[in-house]
Design a protein around this motif. Structure first.
Motif, PDB file in Angstrom:
ATOM      1  N   ARG A   1      45.819  30.851  55.659  1.00 22.56           N
ATOM      2  CA  ARG A   1      45.194  29.743  54.933  1.00 22.56           C
ATOM      3  C   ARG A   1      44.804  30.143  53.515  1.00 22.56           C
ATOM      4  N   GLY A   2      45.663  30.941  52.878  1.00 16.26           N
ATOM      5  CA  GLY A   2      45.360  31.363  51.523  1.00 16.26           C
ATOM      6  C   GLY A   2      44.116  32.229  51.481  1.00 16.26           C
ATOM      7  N   SER A   3      43.139  31.838  50.685  1.00 18.51           N
ATOM      8  CA  SER A   3      41.903  32.608  50.559  1.00 18.51           C
ATOM      9  C   SER A   3      40.915  32.344  51.689  1.00 18.51           C
ATOM     10  N   GLU A   4      41.198  31.333  52.503  1.00 20.09           N
ATOM     11  CA  GLU A   4      40.334  31.024  53.638  1.00 20.09           C
ATOM     12  C   GLU A   4      40.667  31.928  54.826  1.00 20.09           C
ATOM     13  N   PRO A   5      39.733  32.083  55.783  1.00 25.49           N
ATOM     14  CA  PRO A   5      39.981  32.957  56.931  1.00 25.49           C
ATOM     15  C   PRO A   5      41.251  32.580  57.692  1.00 25.49           C
ATOM     16  N   THR A   6      41.985  33.597  58.109  1.00 27.27           N
ATOM     17  CA  THR A   6      43.198  33.414  58.908  1.00 27.27           C
ATOM     18  C   THR A   6      42.823  33.108  60.352  1.00 27.27           C
TER      19      THR A   6
ATOM     20  N   ALA B   1      44.894  35.613  42.403  1.00 33.28           N
ATOM     21  CA  ALA B   1      46.319  35.497  42.702  1.00 33.28           C
ATOM     22  C   ALA B   1      47.098  35.086  41.463  1.00 33.28           C
ATOM     23  N   ILE B   2      48.226  35.774  41.228  1.00 30.64           N
ATOM     24  CA  ILE B   2      49.093  35.401  40.113  1.00 30.64           C
ATOM     25  C   ILE B   2      50.494  35.012  40.599  1.00 30.64           C
ATOM     26  N   ASP B   3      50.826  35.363  41.859  1.00 33.36           N
ATOM     27  CA  ASP B   3      52.153  35.066  42.387  1.00 33.36           C
ATOM     28  C   ASP B   3      52.089  35.121  43.915  1.00 33.36           C
ATOM     29  N   THR B   4      52.241  33.980  44.583  1.00 36.22           N
ATOM     30  CA  THR B   4      52.165  33.955  46.047  1.00 36.22           C
ATOM     31  C   THR B   4      53.529  34.151  46.710  1.00 36.22           C
ATOM     32  N   ASN B   5      54.575  34.357  45.902  1.00 35.43           N
ATOM     33  CA  ASN B   5      55.914  34.568  46.461  1.00 35.43           C
ATOM     34  C   ASN B   5      55.928  35.791  47.375  1.00 35.43           C
TER      35      ASN B   5
ATOM     36  N   THR C   1      47.176  42.263  48.246  1.00 37.47           N
ATOM     37  CA  THR C   1      47.756  43.164  47.246  1.00 37.47           C
ATOM     38  C   THR C   1      48.951  42.515  46.563  1.00 37.47           C
ATOM     39  N   ILE C   2      49.813  41.878  47.351  1.00 35.97           N
ATOM     40  CA  ILE C   2      51.053  41.356  46.763  1.00 35.97           C
ATOM     41  C   ILE C   2      50.818  40.127  45.895  1.00 35.97           C
ATOM     42  N   VAL C   3      49.835  39.292  46.219  1.00 35.93           N
ATOM     43  CA  VAL C   3      49.603  38.105  45.393  1.00 35.93           C
ATOM     44  C   VAL C   3      48.973  38.465  44.055  1.00 35.93           C
TER      45      VAL C   3
ATOM     46  N   GLN D   1      50.244  40.568  41.988  1.00 33.62           N
ATOM     47  CA  GLN D   1      51.299  41.030  41.092  1.00 33.62           C
ATOM     48  C   GLN D   1      52.526  40.138  41.270  1.00 33.62           C
ATOM     49  N   PHE D   2      53.501  40.322  40.400  1.00 31.05           N
ATOM     50  CA  PHE D   2      54.731  39.547  40.497  1.00 31.05           C
ATOM     51  C   PHE D   2      55.712  40.223  41.454  1.00 31.05           C
ATOM     52  N   GLY D   3      56.487  39.400  42.143  1.00 31.74           N
ATOM     53  CA  GLY D   3      57.540  39.906  43.015  1.00 31.74           C
ATOM     54  C   GLY D   3      57.167  39.862  44.480  1.00 31.74           C
ATOM     55  N   PRO D   4      58.190  39.800  45.367  1.00 27.70           N
ATOM     56  CA  PRO D   4      57.955  39.663  46.801  1.00 27.70           C
ATOM     57  C   PRO D   4      57.740  40.973  47.554  1.00 27.70           C
ATOM     58  N   ARG D   5      57.827  42.109  46.839  1.00 31.08           N
ATOM     59  CA  ARG D   5      57.687  43.390  47.523  1.00 31.08           C
ATOM     60  C   ARG D   5      56.768  44.316  46.743  1.00 31.08           C
ATOM     61  N   LEU D   6      56.144  45.237  47.464  1.00 36.82           N
ATOM     62  CA  LEU D   6      55.271  46.226  46.849  1.00 36.82           C
ATOM     63  C   LEU D   6      56.071  47.483  46.511  1.00 36.82           C
ATOM     64  N   LYS D   7      55.467  48.342  45.713  1.00 37.43           N
ATOM     65  CA  LYS D   7      56.066  49.638  45.416  1.00 37.43           C
ATOM     66  C   LYS D   7      55.819  50.589  46.594  1.00 37.43           C
TER      67      LYS D   7
END
Length: 330
Positions: free
Chosen positions: A249-254, A272-276, A309-311, A313-319
């Motif tokens: 649920r985004g920033s709301e509790p899962t 959040a800058i990118d939810t992809n 962590t992923i939202v 930054q840009f991109g669908p994967r982490l380093k």
């Protein structure tokens, strides 16, 4: 003895990410916040129109299930991914990228003439992702792409809901579910996108069959499937489709139903800058944690940390170093 923690099947798409604004979407007649299937000509026209807005990042092999297994692999689970790529430059890149990440696949073996699928991911200032996808040859994924041996030697089979849009992909997804259940492999299904649930609901219901072990969805998808107006009603309705489920649920509790009780697992506050890819990473992280012995509550908390962590930054994967740092706290 299981050789893989997670076997997955899904579309093979090379991602291109673009930063735009709402005015751009309106000008081009693009529905915001959902995945829309387009032909190659339409996608190329969009790319040319938006060429000055490309995000300065490397291309990546994408697709919902691919993003999930890439994450799970990096987080310590052994994975296998079945997909269909073409004998073109993008197809070679895609298959090589999977192997480089440690994901086992039949992509090289099954590659044939055609065009590898591509996804244009458009990110607006509110971090919402809007996708226009040309499936290319991935639309022809079929039962012939299933590696039955790998599937039967896995703990989990993970199926992306996007497959129900394909005439050959839906039977393949259903076959994976049937084969997995017959072999005692737990089945997890992602509902993928609100528009998929709305326009292909019958296919989703057919995919779920008499019930699966886990459903991954967000609130909009859960409400679309159940035709409910509240999350409480949606959660109750999901119980007839799965033994357990997770509603992000985004920033709301899962919301997490572990088969016995409903848990509300809080998320970390982030800008959040990118939810992809956030939902894909959540599913991959959750399955990796369960595969490695975590409880549903702990797995959801871990998956929320990964998604946070992923939202950011840009991109669908982490380093690689980001996956390693997160894994230390699994």
């Amino acid at each position: 003895m299981n050789n893989y923690g997670i076997y997955a099947i899904g579309a093979a798409l090379v991602d291109t990410e673009i930063q735009i604004n709402d005015a751009d979407l309106q000008l081009m007649g693009i529905d915001k916040g959902v995945m829309t299937l387009v032909d190659e000509k339409r996608q190329q026209a969009l790319l040319e129109h938006l060429s000055d807005k490309l995000v300065a990042s490397e291309r990546a092999c994408g697709g919902s299930a691919a993003n999930s297994v890439m994450a799970a692999q990096q987080l310590g689970s052994s994975t296998f991914f079945s997909c269909q790529v073409a004998l073109d430059e993008h197809g070679k890149f895609y298959a090589d990228d999977l192997i480089k990440a440690g994901v086992n696949t039949q992509a090289h073996r099954d590659a044939r003439e055609g065009t590898t699928g591509k996804c244009l991911v458009m990110i607006t200032d509110d971090a919402e992702r809007t996708m226009n996808t040309h499936l290319g040859i991935s639309e022809t994924i079929s039962i012939h792409n299933i590696d039955t041996d790998a599937l039967k030697r896995s703990k989990f089979a993970y199926i992306e809901g996007y497959l129900v849009t394909s005439e050959t992909g839906k039977p393949a997804a259903i076959s994976v579910r049937n084969q997995a259940q017959a072999a005692g492999v737990r089945v997890a299904v992602s509902l993928s996108d609100p528009a998929i649930v709305e326009y292909f609901k019958d296919g989703i219901v057919e995919l779920l069959g008499t019930g699966v072990d886990i459903i991954f969805c967000n609130q909009a998808e859960a409400m679309a499937l159940s035709e409910s107006t509240t999350i409480e009603d949606a959660a109750d309705a999901l119980k007839k489709y799965a033994k357990s489920f997770i509603i992000t649920r985004g920033s709301e509790p899962t919301w997490v139903f572990d088969g016995e009780r409903t848990l509300h697992v809080h998320t970390q506050p982030v800008k959040a800058i990118d939810t992809n890819g956030a939902g894909d990473l959540f599913a991959g992280a959750f399955l990796a944690a369960i595969d490695q012995g975590q409880s549903y509550a702990d797995a959801a908390a871990f998956a929320n940390r990964c998604a946070a962590t992923i939202v950011s930054q840009f991109g669908p994967r982490l380093k690689a170093e980001q996956y390693a740092a997160l894994k230390e706290h699994m």
